[in-house]
Scaffold this motif. Structure first.
Motif, short mmCIF file in Angstrom:
data_model
loop_
_atom_site.label_atom_id
_atom_site.label_comp_id
_atom_site.label_asym_id
_atom_site.label_seq_id
_atom_site.Cartn_x
_atom_site.Cartn_y
_atom_site.Cartn_z
N SER A 105 6.82 15.87 2.57
CA SER A 105 8.22 16.05 2.97
C SER A 105 8.97 14.72 2.91
O SER A 105 9.50 14.25 3.93
CB SER A 105 8.30 16.65 4.37
OG SER A 105 7.77 17.94 4.41
N PRO B 122 12.03 12.33 2.26
CA PRO B 122 13.47 12.59 2.31
C PRO B 122 14.15 12.31 0.97
O PRO B 122 13.63 11.57 0.13
CB PRO B 122 13.95 11.60 3.38
CG PRO B 122 12.95 10.49 3.33
CD PRO B 122 11.63 11.14 3.02
N THR C 166 7.84 6.18 1.33
CA THR C 166 9.00 6.65 0.57
C THR C 166 9.60 5.51 -0.24
O THR C 166 9.97 5.68 -1.42
CB THR C 166 10.05 7.25 1.51
OG1 THR C 166 9.47 8.33 2.25
CG2 THR C 166 11.26 7.76 0.73
#
Length: 365
Positions: free
Chosen positions: A174, A176, A204
């Motif tokens: 998940s 972003p 990320t």
């Protein structure tokens, strides 16, 4: 096992794999490496009693001058009577893989390097940088600001043809759609003293940095060992990130995907920069590979599906990965020919795309 002649003759690019063991293995180690289980517990029985275990006895035994379906005991006795280098060379040469893209960032001390692997196979290799391993290697010796610069420098000059993230193991998929700010990255790096990286901001950021460096970015997707929470490894969880990166023109590759192979095919269809494979599931499924391979190809454009073995440790897995891939691809194309869904020229072209041409285009080989 009837494989169409033009599929049997295809040279393969294995776009995601690891090295093979440097030393002989015990039976327990061998069995644990057949599956993602990690260890053979007394309650488990033998891992030879699995689809891949039966495939070893059926397809690998003859390459060691044993009869088909030789017993596990006979197979391991014969294997251990040979030098590990000879065993590895036998299976690697028989795989028909001419190019290896090697993730060397997992247990590198146990495994041959990409160059050593390629030398045994009479092939060539290229490196894929494992982002979390890179970060873990750099962090102990630099400040947060120096860490950011060091990561960028390494990605820009490291000579790798691609990058890989194991976010699925560390934080789930998940990620972003918004890129982390510089201040958030510096704060997260400052709060991370080193060791195993499991910070979603840093992971990320690493993915964005790889894309900035124009490196095709691989994501582990779907099943792995017991370190993952499978429900967090569904590739559809990447949708915000894929949407945010679709305009960059850098490929993102979804690895393995089982049991989410249909979701991966959907994402490869709707996002221009997304590609997928079936990876280690192909040989893990053994004689069932053709059925799941056909499911994986249900809606994905054929120019966006690649071959990989994700072989780790055992050279048999390279051979079985290639063999089961050829069988599954052959069955898929033969079914299309029988149904008059495609003509022979189409079948030849699709086979070349999936076997090597897609990977050569994506990684600019």
């Amino acid at each position: 096992m009837g494989i169409l002649p033009f599929v049997a003759e295809l040279g393969l690019i294995d776009h995601h794999c690891h090295g093979v063991l440097r030393a002989d293995s015990t039976r327990e180690e061998f069995e644990s490496l057949l599956l993602e289980a990690g260890s053979v517990a007394p309650l488990s029985g033998s891992f030879f009693d699995s689809a891949v275990g039966f495939a070893v006895r059926r397809w690998c035994a003859p390459l060691l001058d044993l009869p088909r379906h030789a017993s596990a005991e006979a197979y391991l006795e014969r294997r251990n009577s040979l030098h590990i280098t000879e065993v590895s060379r036998t299976f690697l040469m028989a795989s028909g893989i001419h190019t290896f893209l090697v993730d060397g960032g997992f247990q590198p001390d146990r495994l041959l390097s990409g160059g050593e692997l390629a030398s045994l196979a009479g092939a060539v290799s290229h490196s894929v940088v494992r982002l979390e391993y890179l970060a873990e290697s750099l962090r102990p010796s630099v400040s947060p600001a120096e860490f950011v610069a060091a990561v960028r420098s390494s990605l820009a000059s490291g000579g790798a043809v691609g990058a890989k993230s194991v976010a699925a193991y560390r934080v789930g998929l998940s990620l972003p759609g918004d890129r982390p700010s510089d201040s958030d990255v510096l704060a997260a790096v400052g709060a991370w003293p080193g060791g195993r990286l499991a910070d979603p901001v840093v992971i990320t950021w690493l993915a964005w940095e790889a894309l900035d460096a124009r490196l095709p970015l691989q994501f582990h997707v779907g099943y792995g060992d017991s370190d993952i929470d499978l429900h967090r490894c569904d590739p559809s969880l990447l949708t915000p990130f894929l949407r945010a990166t679709s305009g960059l023109g850098v490929p993102i590759l979804l690895l393995h995907n089982y049991p989410f192979h249909r979701q991966a095919g959907y994402l490869a269809q709707v996002f221009p920069h997304v590609f997928c494979d079936l990876g280690l599931a192909t040989h893990g499924l053994g004689h069932q590979a053709s059925r799941v391979f056909a499911e994986a190809l249900e809606i994905v454009p054929y120019g966006k599906f690649l071959f990989s073995s994700d072989a780790f440790g055992l050279p048999e897995l390279y051979y079985l990965g290639a063999l089961m891939f050829r069988q599954a691809l052959s069955d898929f194309l033969a079914d299309g020919l029988r149904r008059d869904a495609l003509v022979e020229e189409d079948a030849h072209r699709i086979a070349r795309l999936i076997a090597s041409e897609n990977a050569a285009r994506v990684y600019k080989l």
